[in-house]
Structures are given as C-alpha cells and as structure tokens.
Design a protein around this motif. Sequence first.
Motif, short mmCIF file in Angstrom:
data_model
loop_
_atom_site.label_atom_id
_atom_site.label_comp_id
_atom_site.label_asym_id
_atom_site.label_seq_id
_atom_site.Cartn_x
_atom_site.Cartn_y
_atom_site.Cartn_z
N LEU A 34 -20.73 22.32 -10.53
CA LEU A 34 -21.55 21.22 -11.03
C LEU A 34 -23.03 21.47 -10.75
CD1 LEU A 34 -21.24 18.14 -12.15
CD2 LEU A 34 -21.90 17.57 -9.85
N GLU A 37 -24.80 24.14 -12.82
CA GLU A 37 -25.09 23.80 -14.21
C GLU A 37 -26.56 23.48 -14.46
OE1 GLU A 37 -23.09 20.66 -16.15
OE2 GLU A 37 -21.30 21.86 -16.39
N LEU A 237 -27.87 8.53 -11.56
CA LEU A 237 -26.90 9.59 -11.89
C LEU A 237 -25.75 9.00 -12.70
CD1 LEU A 237 -25.56 12.26 -9.42
CD2 LEU A 237 -24.05 11.17 -11.01
N TYR A 238 -25.20 7.89 -12.21
CA TYR A 238 -24.06 7.29 -12.91
C TYR A 238 -24.47 6.86 -14.31
CZ TYR A 238 -19.92 4.48 -13.71
OH TYR A 238 -18.76 3.98 -14.23
N ARG A 240 -26.91 8.14 -16.17
CA ARG A 240 -27.13 9.29 -17.05
C ARG A 240 -25.80 9.81 -17.59
NH1 ARG A 240 -31.10 8.72 -19.49
NH2 ARG A 240 -30.80 10.76 -20.38
N VAL A 241 -24.78 9.84 -16.74
CA VAL A 241 -23.49 10.39 -17.16
C VAL A 241 -22.81 9.47 -18.14
CG1 VAL A 241 -21.17 10.99 -16.40
CG2 VAL A 241 -23.15 11.73 -15.08
N THR A 242 -22.73 8.17 -17.80
CA THR A 242 -21.93 7.30 -18.63
C THR A 242 -22.65 6.86 -19.90
OG1 THR A 242 -22.62 5.44 -17.31
CG2 THR A 242 -20.51 6.40 -16.76
N ARG A 245 -24.35 10.67 -21.38
CA ARG A 245 -23.58 11.92 -21.24
C ARG A 245 -24.53 13.09 -20.95
NH1 ARG A 245 -19.73 11.55 -26.42
NH2 ARG A 245 -19.77 9.30 -26.47
N PHE A 247 -25.28 15.47 -18.64
CA PHE A 247 -24.77 16.11 -17.42
C PHE A 247 -25.81 16.97 -16.73
CE2 PHE A 247 -20.86 15.27 -19.85
CZ PHE A 247 -20.24 14.47 -18.91
N ALA A 250 -27.64 14.83 -14.39
CA ALA A 250 -26.72 14.47 -13.31
C ALA A 250 -26.65 15.59 -12.28
CB ALA A 250 -25.34 14.17 -13.88
N VAL B 62 -19.07 2.43 -23.55
CA VAL B 62 -19.71 3.72 -23.37
C VAL B 62 -18.94 4.58 -22.36
CG1 VAL B 62 -21.86 4.84 -22.79
CG2 VAL B 62 -21.90 2.60 -23.82
N GLU B 63 -18.56 3.97 -21.25
CA GLU B 63 -17.83 4.72 -20.21
C GLU B 63 -16.50 5.23 -20.75
OE1 GLU B 63 -19.42 2.05 -16.47
OE2 GLU B 63 -17.27 2.27 -16.77
N ALA B 66 -16.98 8.08 -23.11
CA ALA B 66 -17.32 9.31 -22.38
C ALA B 66 -16.05 10.00 -21.94
CB ALA B 66 -18.22 8.98 -21.19
N ILE C 109 -20.18 10.21 -5.51
CA ILE C 109 -20.25 10.15 -6.96
C ILE C 109 -20.28 11.56 -7.55
CG2 ILE C 109 -22.75 10.11 -7.42
CD1 ILE C 109 -22.09 7.35 -8.83
N LEU C 113 -17.47 13.18 -10.04
CA LEU C 113 -17.86 13.79 -11.31
C LEU C 113 -17.42 15.25 -11.38
CD1 LEU C 113 -19.42 13.58 -13.97
CD2 LEU C 113 -21.48 14.23 -12.74
N ARG C 117 -14.72 16.85 -14.05
CA ARG C 117 -15.09 17.86 -15.04
C ARG C 117 -14.44 19.22 -14.80
NH1 ARG C 117 -20.85 18.58 -16.92
NH2 ARG C 117 -19.73 19.14 -18.79
N TYR C 118 -14.29 19.59 -13.53
CA TYR C 118 -13.86 20.96 -13.26
C TYR C 118 -12.47 21.07 -12.65
CZ TYR C 118 -18.70 21.46 -14.31
OH TYR C 118 -19.90 21.37 -14.95
N PHE C 205 -15.25 7.70 -11.02
CA PHE C 205 -15.00 8.66 -12.09
C PHE C 205 -13.52 8.99 -12.21
CE2 PHE C 205 -19.57 9.67 -11.69
CZ PHE C 205 -19.89 9.56 -13.03
#
Lengths: 280, 340, 258
Positions: A34, A37, A237-238, A240-242, A245, A247, A250, B62-63, B66, C109, C113, C117-118, C205
């Motif tokens: 992560l 990235e 962060l939360y 931006r992700v939700t 999207r 990443f 994040a 949205v969640e 995703a 968090i 995440l 994802r991974y 998540f």
Amino acid sequence: MSSSVFGNRTTGLSLTLPAALFAAALFLVPVAILLSEAFVGPEGGFSLSAYSDFFADPRYRAVFWRTLKLGVLVTLTAAIIGYVAAFAIVSLPPKSRGRIFGLVILPLMISPVARTYAWLVILGRTGIVNETLGLFGIEPIRFLFTETAVFIGLLQLFMPLMIVSLISAMENMPSDAVPAARLLGASWVQVFLRVILPLTREGLVIGGTLVFTGSLTAYITPAILGGSKVLMLETLLYQRVTVARDFASASVIALILILMCFGANLVLRRLATVKRRTAA
Amino acid sequence: MLKRSLIAGASVLALAPAANAQDCELTISVYSFAQDEFDEILYTPFEEETGCEVIVETGNSVERLAKIAANRESPVIDMAVVSVHDALEASRDGLLQPIDTDALENFDKLYDLAKDPLGNGEAIGYTFYATSIAYRTDKVEVTSWGDLLSDELAGNVAFPDVTTNQGPPALYMLGKALGDDDTSLEAPMEALGEHADDIVTFYVRSSQLAQLMMQEEIWAAPIGRFAWGQFKDSGLPIAWAEPEEGQTGGLNVMVMTANNGNEELATRFMDYWLSTEVQTKLAEGLVDSPANAEVTVSDEAAENLTYGAETVAQLDLLPPEAIVDNRDAWIEQWNALVVQ
Amino acid sequence: MNRIAAWTVISLLLVFLIGPFIIILGAALSAGPVMAFPPDGLSLQWFEKVFSIDSFRSSFAISIWLGLCSPLAALILGVPASYAMARYDVRGAELVRLLVSAPIIVPGIIVGLALLRYLVIPTGIGIGLALFLAHTALVLPYAVRVVSASMDNLRADIEEAAVMLGCSRLGAFLRVVLPNIRGGILAAFILGFVTSFNEVPVALFLSGPGITTLPIDMIGYMEITYDPSVAALAALLAALSIAIVFAAERFLGLSRYV
C-alpha cells in the motif's frame, strides 16, 4: 542465556517463526504494498509526484498541520495533567491507589464509539457544559464541529495511557527522592525538573508516544465531533478512499501518518536523553 | 483442545455465510436506513416465497459502490440500490448489466420517469424523494433557498457536504435563488464560501440533523424527504419549507451487477420489490415513497411522502449526467471555495 | 502532595474520565425521543428497543466470536514466541519483537485498507476470515507483551531443574511454565477481547454482506437516527466492559499487566 538446556537455537527460532511470519504476511506485506503505491508516478516508475501533489494542495496542508497541532496539544496537555494526576495517585495508600488505578484505566476498556458519543450530548449548545455556563450568565459557546471538541474527545480518550505510563515510572522512583529534595530547600518547580522528570522520562516517552500515536490514528472521534469541517489525516484518508476512490492520496496519507508516529517516538526519546545529560 | 476450538472458531467465522446456505441465496447492497422495516416487508416475505436466503450489506451509496468496484472480477453483490447518478457512474465503469424488464411483471406499473432513467436499461427507479429545507418555525421563516445564507440563520444552519446525495441539488437550488442555474455550481459555491463561517457543519449524515436541531445547534438544513420522519416526531415546531424556487430531490434506483451469475433470482427480487403490495407497505410504513403508480396510500402517509404523479413531476431534478460529469470539478471547487 | 489536594485532583480527573459514561446512562434512560441530559423523564424503552433490533443481535454475535477467537489465535502464536524469546538466544529477537508490535503503531484504517486491497481481493478469502486474521494481528502485540512480562518474572532455573530431573522439554513447559504464566495469559486474553470487541478502523474497511461488527453497526445505525437507543447500547457496552475489567482486576490483578 546459553545453558545446556536452552542452548538450542533451532528450537527457539521455530517457536518464534510462526508469530513473525504471521505478522509479516498479514501485516507487513499488505501495508508495504500500500505504501509503495504512492511512489509510482502517473506513467509508472518511481516518482514523488503523489507527495508533491498532496503538499501542493493548501487544503491538505491545512489538514496535515491541524493533525500535527492537535496531536502535540493533546500530548502536552495529557503530560501536564498526567504528572499532577499520577503524583496524586502515587501518594495514596496502596489500597485506594489500586482502586483509583482501576477507575483510570476503565475508559480504555470502553468502546470509543460510546465514549465519543457522550461528548456529543455534553458539548451541545443545550448540553451540560453550556447549561452550567448559562448559570453564570455566559452565552452558549459552540463546541461541536470545532477543533476544541476534537481536542477534548481525544484528551479523554488517551489521557489514561499517559497516566498509567507515568504511574509505573513513578512507582520505580526511590520513595524518598522527593521529600529529600524538598528538605534540601528545592522549590516544587526544581523538584519536578531535577528529580521527577529525569526519573520518570521512560514513562513520559512511552506515554507520550502512545497518546500522540493514538490521537493521530483515532478515526471515530474526529469523524463524529469534528465532521467535515475539522478533517484530520485519518478522516481525510477514509474520505479520499470512499468518496473519490483516490488510492494514491490514501497511500500518501498512510505513509505520512506512520512517519509522524515514528518521528514522535524518536523526538521523545531524544528529549529524554538530553534531559538525562543535563541532569547528570 | 485450544487448537481445536480455534479451528472451530475460525471456520465458523470464515464460513458463516456458507454454513447456513440454502439451495440459493441472494446478496444485496442497500442503504442502511430502516432495515427492520425492510426485513419485515421485503426480505422475509421474499425468503418465504422463494426459499432463498437474502444476505444484506448496508452502507451509503458511495462506499458500497467502491466495494462493488473493488470486487468486479468476482462480484459478491448481486443487486444493489443506489442513487441514479451513482448508478450512471457505475454503468460507465462497466459494473452493471441491463435488467431484463420482460421478466418484471410490475414494470409497466411504474411512473415513466422511473422506467429507464439511464436510457440503457441498466437501472430502474424504485423510489423518489423531494429535497427541501427543514426549519424551526419558532426561530425563523424560510421561503427561499437563499434564506440559508441570511443573517438570521448565520451560525444556525447546516448544509449538506458536496459529496452527499443532497449536496449538489441543494447547491443547484441555492444557485437558482441567487439567479444562476448553471450546473457548474460556481456561483452558489462562491456564495457559500463567503458564508462558510456561518455554516455550523457540512453534514454527511442526515441522521445528525434532528439531534442538532433538538440541541439548538441549528435551526435549518436542507434534507431529503426520507429523513423527515425523525424531525416530525421530535415534538419541536419544525416545518418543511416550500421555497419559491421549488423543491429538488432525487431518484434511487436498483441495479444488477455485471456477471454476478445470479440474475434470475435478482430479477425476481426486483420484481417483488416493485410490486404494488410491497411498494404500498413501504409507503404506509413511511419507508420509501412509491415509484409504482398503482400504489394508493392513506392521507396521513401521503402527507409525509413524495407521492403522486404531480408531486413527482414538479421536482426540479439535476440530471444524473450533470452530476457525474461535474462531480470531480465540484469537489475541487468545493475544496477551493468552501472549506479551504 | 497533601491528602486534600491529592483527592481534589483525583476527583476532577475522574469527573473528566468517567463522567461522560454517567451522562450516557442518563441520556439512555430518557423518556423523550432525542438524546438529552438531564433526561426528560425516565423510561427503559430505549433499552428495549436495542434488544428488538435484529442487526444488533447478529453483529453482537460476530463481535463476540471475533473477540474470543482472535486473542486465542494470537496467544497460540504469541505464547511460544514469548517463551522462546525469554529462554532461548533467538537471533533477531528484537526484529521479531518489532515486527509483532508494529500493528500498534500503524493506523488501523491503513491496515484495513491494505488487507482489503491486497489480501481479500486478490485471494478471494471471505471478509469474515480476513477480519479474524486482521484482529489476530492486532492483538498479537498484547499477547507477546503481556506474556513476555510474566515470563520475565519466572525464573529459568525451576524449569531447568525439571528438565534435569527427567521431564521432557514440552512436559516442563506444560507443568512448570504454563501454570506460572496462566495469569498473564488470561490478562492478555481479556485485553485482546476488549481491543477486538471495540475495534473500529480496521473493521471499517473489512465489513461486507452479513459480516459487520457491533461498533460498525452502531455507526451505521447512527447514520439513520440519533435516537437514545444508541446511548442505551453504548451504556450496555460500557457496563459489559466494566464487568469484565472488574472481574479481571478482582481475580487476576489485571492492572499489573497493562
């Protein structure tokens, strides 16, 4: 320890390996991917553009500074109150000391959702704080969705960690150190700086790291008490992700948070050793 | 002993959905709102009728999208309900497939607006809602969207965040009040930005608002009609504004995820949801306003819903394309002009 | 510090730390439709409502399962590791310690995440299993730290004597070491339970259809309404935690290990 019985290194290793492998597979590897990235540029290849983009945005910068500021403020306040409180608790007879200690750690065991929720009621415009202020003729103050509310929530959430760390440090302090210094005519300030602080620095470092890290990584408190007007890195962060999207941001925020936590630990350690040198 | 109970525990956790699997199951993704009512009116009767199990994931649009996007290779969700613009975005991402309307017995009963809102057969509307301003009648009078920025309401108003479903429509109406109905929303955002300090919070959860109104943190806020119940029940003098610029609102739709392999059951579920019986019960329970034109409800329910062809036709809706095409720009602009 | 000053400081501190829970309880007992303190009249209706909500029952069951299974798994991994690091000259022991305690420093968090994802998406494992593994990693630091602390208090020569007297290594561990670190293991288990049970950011998540923990479900419920049933549930959770901590303190002296 290398006596005949415990000399076998293979056994030791094979007992440790499962835990280490588990932590690596479940934790280190996904988190490392992560974080990595954020170093990949738009066209692939190594790039720091995600970082420059992040810090170029004034709004993100503001969130970064706010997070740092609140973390430092909460840690400092927790340390000041923590010293007074820990000193008071240590001065109690052992039996009541144990009970009070239990009450202090109690909040740590209770769901942060419940803890934060209470502040919503307390800090409201018609909440108990404003009602009390009203008795003295003070106009209602807006607390909710301000940094103050987040500060109060975080302080209550993490102060027990500081107090616990300081109490264990003070318990290891020679019991006659403070009375002796007082007898020799030292003022309370001198006693604190010359005796208590040097003897409890280990506790301060541990407590400070725990409180600072906790404040930075708390999610639910800034989310509920701050809302979208008082974003912190974790809530950003939360979001931006939700929502977006996004990443890349994040990952950037994730690494910043981790670096801040490690940084705080290093700074606190350094401060503690400097203190030791001057004290010696 | 320890090991055995651990394995037992782990397998229970891992296999929880599989362990009590029946011959068939349907996994749906819905808004978290009113789940107990949905369970009683929709899920349980459907399970009884088909003998299949309904597994529910809840959360905001949205969640949940995703997550659907994240699992696109092997879809977990069979059908989802989202806002019409989120459906459009998902459709453009290739996450959806057309719904077989020939298999829907209740399709012809729907309002025309609900039948094919995306124009490609990938979404069907199941509920409409109006969006207007809820306000404390003992404190202020709201007759225009522009009143949200009045001096009277300074420091006493909450506004939806631009990322919520209510945000862009509310901004759009605010723009209209300011004499600019451009979908760039630049004028209303600029105005809102100038008054940013007067806005108590840019909310993301409408549930907060009733509490905030009770605590006198706010006197007014734009809300969706679906959230109206809790204001009405609070015992406070709260009214639903009828602004001179009109009311806006939204359409929520059902969508079918691409390649889910469970299309037949999902279609059957959609049909059941759109049936006059279920839509009537949901309306009477004040859960969702109907999209099925054959639904008739009591006067009391009608009072609290967005009900009837006329009401639906009067809503000033932002086209979903406008929302999807502008969303990124709006968020940028919002960050620059409003929240800084 | 004199007695009066000490008690004043402590009382103020406790008002700040414990006061909010009393407020929650008060708000939960309210007869009115919205949260308020002091409450508008008394009633138990909101407590009744909590028990009537189905999703709370299923998410409570999931949280309890997680709370029991993750510390158990963490102990199965952590006890041998702590034992080895205390008794053997393990190369890289510091590295292991750091690795194992990393979950404390890395924000939850990010862990949630990263795992979504991974781990979950590429391998296709269930969210429930992923959540269980994540929580195991999360409570592993407590298992290692607390058990290590009680290992340090245990003298090695007793065990050595047992081995010299013909006990097998495993036998010595089971008969001599294990009974002596029992308190630490239980304390680690309770801490792990509480941590897992209250955990939010990772589970934020790692939740999916049919798999939602109680705290996440509470947050979801708060998206719909802020009625006092949330306060009632919060009060019930607080009471549960208090009961566990008091029992643990009473029977084990938990505070020695924190």
